[in-house]
Write an enzyme that holds these catalytic residues in place. Structure first.
Site, mmCIF file in Angstrom:
data_model
loop_
_atom_site.group_PDB
_atom_site.id
_atom_site.type_symbol
_atom_site.label_atom_id
_atom_site.label_comp_id
_atom_site.label_asym_id
_atom_site.label_seq_id
_atom_site.Cartn_x
_atom_site.Cartn_y
_atom_site.Cartn_z
ATOM 1 N N TRP A 56 -25.507 22.529 -140.838
ATOM 2 C CA TRP A 56 -24.515 23.500 -140.344
ATOM 3 C C TRP A 56 -23.470 23.820 -141.411
ATOM 4 O O TRP A 56 -22.974 22.918 -142.079
ATOM 5 C CB TRP A 56 -23.803 22.890 -139.133
ATOM 6 C CG TRP A 56 -22.567 23.620 -138.711
ATOM 7 C CD1 TRP A 56 -21.309 23.472 -139.231
ATOM 8 C CD2 TRP A 56 -22.459 24.631 -137.708
ATOM 9 N NE1 TRP A 56 -20.431 24.325 -138.609
ATOM 10 C CE2 TRP A 56 -21.114 25.050 -137.663
ATOM 11 C CE3 TRP A 56 -23.371 25.230 -136.836
ATOM 12 C CZ2 TRP A 56 -20.653 26.027 -136.789
ATOM 13 C CZ3 TRP A 56 -22.914 26.202 -135.952
ATOM 14 C CH2 TRP A 56 -21.565 26.590 -135.939
ATOM 15 N N ASN A 58 -19.753 26.416 -141.592
ATOM 16 C CA ASN A 58 -18.927 27.517 -141.086
ATOM 17 C C ASN A 58 -17.925 27.935 -142.146
ATOM 18 O O ASN A 58 -18.356 28.195 -143.289
ATOM 19 C CB ASN A 58 -18.378 27.276 -139.674
ATOM 20 C CG ASN A 58 -17.543 26.052 -139.438
ATOM 21 O OD1 ASN A 58 -18.003 24.940 -139.612
ATOM 22 N ND2 ASN A 58 -16.318 26.227 -138.995
ATOM 23 N N ASP A 59 -16.654 28.028 -141.854
ATOM 24 C CA ASP A 59 -15.685 28.724 -142.712
ATOM 25 C C ASP A 59 -15.791 28.387 -144.209
ATOM 26 O O ASP A 59 -15.885 27.199 -144.562
ATOM 27 C CB ASP A 59 -14.254 28.332 -142.320
ATOM 28 C CG ASP A 59 -14.029 28.272 -140.833
ATOM 29 O OD1 ASP A 59 -14.900 28.674 -140.065
ATOM 30 O OD2 ASP A 59 -12.953 27.798 -140.436
ATOM 31 N N GLN A 75 -16.813 24.433 -144.500
ATOM 32 C CA GLN A 75 -16.961 23.531 -143.362
ATOM 33 C C GLN A 75 -18.438 23.186 -143.250
ATOM 34 O O GLN A 75 -19.293 24.084 -143.183
ATOM 35 C CB GLN A 75 -16.458 24.219 -142.094
ATOM 36 C CG GLN A 75 -14.971 24.568 -142.136
ATOM 37 C CD GLN A 75 -14.106 23.372 -141.805
ATOM 38 O OE1 GLN A 75 -13.927 23.029 -140.648
ATOM 39 N NE2 GLN A 75 -13.552 22.721 -142.835
ATOM 40 N N SER A 119 -10.366 23.514 -141.747
ATOM 41 C CA SER A 119 -10.219 24.472 -142.842
ATOM 42 C C SER A 119 -8.899 24.354 -143.583
ATOM 43 O O SER A 119 -7.910 23.827 -143.069
ATOM 44 C CB SER A 119 -10.393 25.890 -142.299
ATOM 45 O OG SER A 119 -11.746 26.077 -142.026
ATOM 46 N N ARG A 185 -3.292 24.914 -137.487
ATOM 47 C CA ARG A 185 -4.319 24.604 -138.486
ATOM 48 C C ARG A 185 -4.490 25.681 -139.557
ATOM 49 O O ARG A 185 -4.001 26.781 -139.441
ATOM 50 C CB ARG A 185 -5.659 24.336 -137.812
ATOM 51 C CG ARG A 185 -6.182 25.400 -136.892
ATOM 52 C CD ARG A 185 -7.469 24.913 -136.230
ATOM 53 N NE ARG A 185 -8.085 25.934 -135.428
ATOM 54 C CZ ARG A 185 -7.845 26.088 -134.124
ATOM 55 N NH1 ARG A 185 -7.019 25.294 -133.490
ATOM 56 N NH2 ARG A 185 -8.454 27.067 -133.452
ATOM 57 N N ASP A 186 -5.243 25.289 -140.585
ATOM 58 C CA ASP A 186 -5.746 26.161 -141.642
ATOM 59 C C ASP A 186 -4.659 26.623 -142.628
ATOM 60 O O ASP A 186 -4.383 27.834 -142.761
ATOM 61 C CB ASP A 186 -6.472 27.384 -141.045
ATOM 62 C CG ASP A 186 -7.475 26.994 -139.971
ATOM 63 O OD1 ASP A 186 -7.963 25.843 -140.016
ATOM 64 O OD2 ASP A 186 -7.770 27.821 -139.084
ATOM 65 N N GLU A 240 -6.127 31.827 -136.580
ATOM 66 C CA GLU A 240 -6.764 30.847 -137.457
ATOM 67 C C GLU A 240 -6.797 31.418 -138.870
ATOM 68 O O GLU A 240 -6.712 32.631 -139.082
ATOM 69 C CB GLU A 240 -8.202 30.572 -136.988
ATOM 70 C CG GLU A 240 -8.283 30.033 -135.565
ATOM 71 C CD GLU A 240 -9.720 29.753 -135.125
ATOM 72 O OE1 GLU A 240 -9.986 28.623 -134.704
ATOM 73 O OE2 GLU A 240 -10.563 30.662 -135.188
HETATM 74 N N1 DQQ Z 1 -12.966 26.549 -137.998
HETATM 75 C C1 DQQ Z 1 -12.343 25.332 -138.432
HETATM 76 C C2 DQQ Z 1 -10.914 25.458 -138.049
HETATM 77 C C3 DQQ Z 1 -10.715 26.918 -138.012
HETATM 78 C C4 DQQ Z 1 -11.982 27.406 -137.406
HETATM 79 C C5 DQQ Z 1 -13.042 24.156 -137.817
HETATM 80 C C6 DQQ Z 1 -12.254 28.845 -137.649
HETATM 81 O O1 DQQ Z 1 -10.056 24.823 -138.982
HETATM 82 O O2 DQQ Z 1 -9.573 27.279 -137.290
HETATM 83 O O3 DQQ Z 1 -14.381 24.076 -138.258
HETATM 84 O O4 DQQ Z 1 -13.620 29.149 -137.577
#
Ligand code: DQQ
Length: 574
Positions: A56, A58-59, A75, A119, A185-186, A240
């Site tokens: 997997w 993601n960001d 991620q 993130s 977050r982020d 986010e």
């Molecule tokens: N994905 C992360 C977060 C963020 C979100 C977690 C956005 O930090 O806010 O995997 O896709």
């Protein structure tokens, strides 16, 4: 150069030893060459979009250029194809096209990030003796709260920055007062103000409003919250992955995040509602005041978005080697969790895009970084010709499942244009109501992508021209409704307007086609739409590409250039 020499060597062996020519280093690179049989059993794996061999993602996180090397973090679940065990995957490149995959830079092992290393961004700080990058990231702690942490390279002399050390002062921020513990977050890349202090924003939701919380620091490690956020919107909930950076009025060069000067605007991007919304405004770094000059943040299909399709949680960085700003976005899957388990992977990164301010200063322009052109191989061109209403023309002779296509149309008059009764129509709705099977006058015309021999499968990316009460509108649609004969995959239709004058401007489209992703750039990059598709028939060498015009009026095809694309080399470094 060392990295370039490594990746130029042909990729047929299993282990390749590449002498990098600095000191005594030898890098052994485990090579997973794409054999046609692996592509046959995995028809949705991409050829030149970034994805690790399995699992997997993601960001995109903390992209940066440091000491001659591009770094991309993301991620990543090292243990499976679904979200979980969230770590910071880490890859390096010399050209943003070919990548070496390293061990994860951050793993969720400490009380302040045991629930996941979420993130964040990188910032290059001056450092005691030489510049050093730091990672600011969100950890989900033992209590499930979102807290902010720092990590830095273990050894600045390592050209790859393979190992990262978490700071002993973590967490440096926890959710207090009006900040909810799951809405914090982020952290963004930090920028320096005229007072020498660093600033950064963190995504949040305060009193139900999407917010970019603002923080200050003298040293990049100890941060205090500003009384006022940089910006917020009462029309949206949680933000986010906020991103904040300057853009120049002149040319397409990017600016360092800390740049101060005249003839610039600032962009604030926030991720919510599954999209990347942005505003452009004026930032006064003395007062830390950001005044928006475009439409402000809301949930609307007409609010500016980086991309009107599948593209989320993007992150940009200033590339000092090429004086440009580059952004990536996470392009998630449109198939099911059980499909992800069967495939053994989930998620892609978009192709990196240069990003700059348009001539009108009201919009951004995005374009795949130039380095993509090194993957172009066989070229097919169709010279200027008329495409009569109700016809399609095949673009023969390229690998239509892994291609880069640029096409340009011209309309000589707009007599008989379809009417719409509002200049504020919802473009997404218009594309859904008038999908590719609904004929118009000027349009639909464009490309039929990943089309099967019998044409039952096709992804149609096209334009339609409308006349509203006060002006003409160019609508761009990415219609996935016939993209697969498989019933259970997502087949959404996406749409947005392209801010061009259809009488005087050419109507241009560039599509990056890569097996299960179609990234389309309309109006020279003013409007971008990314789609994921899962054809059953139009796979690999069975896929075809057409130019089409299903309107009643003829359109002029001014030019078409299409290239087969080589595979990028994205390989683990062992
Ligand atoms: N994905 C992360 C977060 C963020 C979100 C977690 C956005 O930090 O806010 O995997 O896709």
């Amino acid at each position: 150069m060392w990295l370039e020499r490594c990746v130029k060597i042909p990729f047929f062996c299993l282990v390749l030893i590449c002498n990098i020519g600095i000191g005594v280093h030898n890098i052994a690179i485990g090579v997973h060459a794409a054999s046609s049989s692996s592509q046959d059993s995995q028809p949705y794996r991409t050829g030149y979009h970034f994805q690790p061999p399995k699992n997997w993602i993601n960001d995109p996180n903390g992209p940066m250029y440091f000491n001659g090397v591009y770094h991309l973090f993301y991620q990543y679940n090292p243990f499976g194809p679904l979200w979980g065990n969230i770590s910071w995957g880490h890859s390096i490149s010399h050209d943003l096209v070919n990548w070496f995959i390293l061990q994860p830079a951050l793993s969720p092992k400490d009380p302040y990030d045991i629930g996941g290393c979420f993130s964040g961004s990188t910032t290059i700080l001056p450092g005691p003796t030489r510049p050093r990058p730091v990672i600011l990231y969100t950890g989900q702690d033992v209590n499930g709260s979102q807290v902010q942490n720092i990590a830095f390279p273990k050894n600045l002399s390592d050209p790859f920055l393979k190992d990262w050390v978490k700071w002993s002062g973590n967490p440096f921020l926890t959710p207090v007062n009006d900040i909810k513990n799951d809405k914090f977050r982020d952290p963004s890349t930090a920028w320096k103000g005229p007072d020498g202090k660093w600033r950064m924003v963190i995504g949040g939701e305060i009193n139900g409003h999407g917010t970019a919380l603002l923080y200050h620091s003298k040293d990049g490690f100890n941060w205090t919250r500003s009384e006022k956020p940089l910006h917020y919107s009462s029309e949206t909930s949680m933000w986010e992955c906020p991103d904040f950076y300057p853009v120049s009025y002149v040319g397409i060069n990017g600016l360092d995040t800390s740049f101060q000067g005249n003839n610039i605007s600032h962009v604030l991007k926030a991720s919510y509602n599954n999209h990347e919304y942005y505003v452009i405004g004026t930032y006064d770094p003395n007062m830390d005041q950001f005044v928006v000059i475009t439409n402000d943040f809301k949930v609307s299909n007409t609010q500016f978005q980086y991309d009107y399709g599948r593209f989320y949680a993007s992150k940009s960085f200033y590339d000092s080697a090429k004086q440009r700003r580059v952004a990536w976005g996470w392009v998630n899957e449109g198939d099911s969790e059980s499909d992800a388990v069967n495939k053994g992977w989930s998620g892609l990164q978009s192709f990196p895009r240069s990003i700059w301010l348009s001539d009108t200063r009201k919009q951004l322009v995005q374009w795949p970084v130039k380095e993509i052109e090194k993957l172009r191989t066989k070229q097919v061109s169709i010279p200027n010709r008329e495409v009569k209403g109700g016809t399609h023309v095949e673009v023969p002779g390229i690998t239509a499942s892994q291609a880069d296509v640029e096409v340009s149309f011209k309309l000589t008059n707009l007599n008989g244009t379809e009417l719409i009764d509002s200049d504020e129509s919802d473009p997404q709705l218009l594309c859904t109501q008038k999908n590719v099977s609904v004929g118009g006058s000027f349009g639909p015309f464009g490309l039929l992508i990943l089309t099967s021999t019998n044409m039952t499968e096709q992804t149609a990316v096209f334009f339609r021209v409308f006349k509203g009460p006060n002006k003409f509108h160019v609508l761009m649609c990415s219609d996935q409704s016939r993209s697969s004969i498989a019933p259970q995959v997502d087949k959404s239709i996406y749409g947005a307007f392209v801010d061009i004058d259809p009488l005087h401007d050419k109507i241009t489209l560039r599509s990056l086609i890569d097996h299960s992703i179609v990234e389309s750039f309309g109006g020279e990059g003013l409007t971008c739409i990314t789609a994921r598709v899962y054809p059953k028939l139009a796979i690999n060498d069975q896929a075809k590409l057409y130019v089409f015009n299903y309107g009643t009026k003829s359109v002029t095809l001014s030019s078409l250039n299409a290239w087969s694309m080589n595979k990028a080399q994205i390989v683990p470094m062992v």
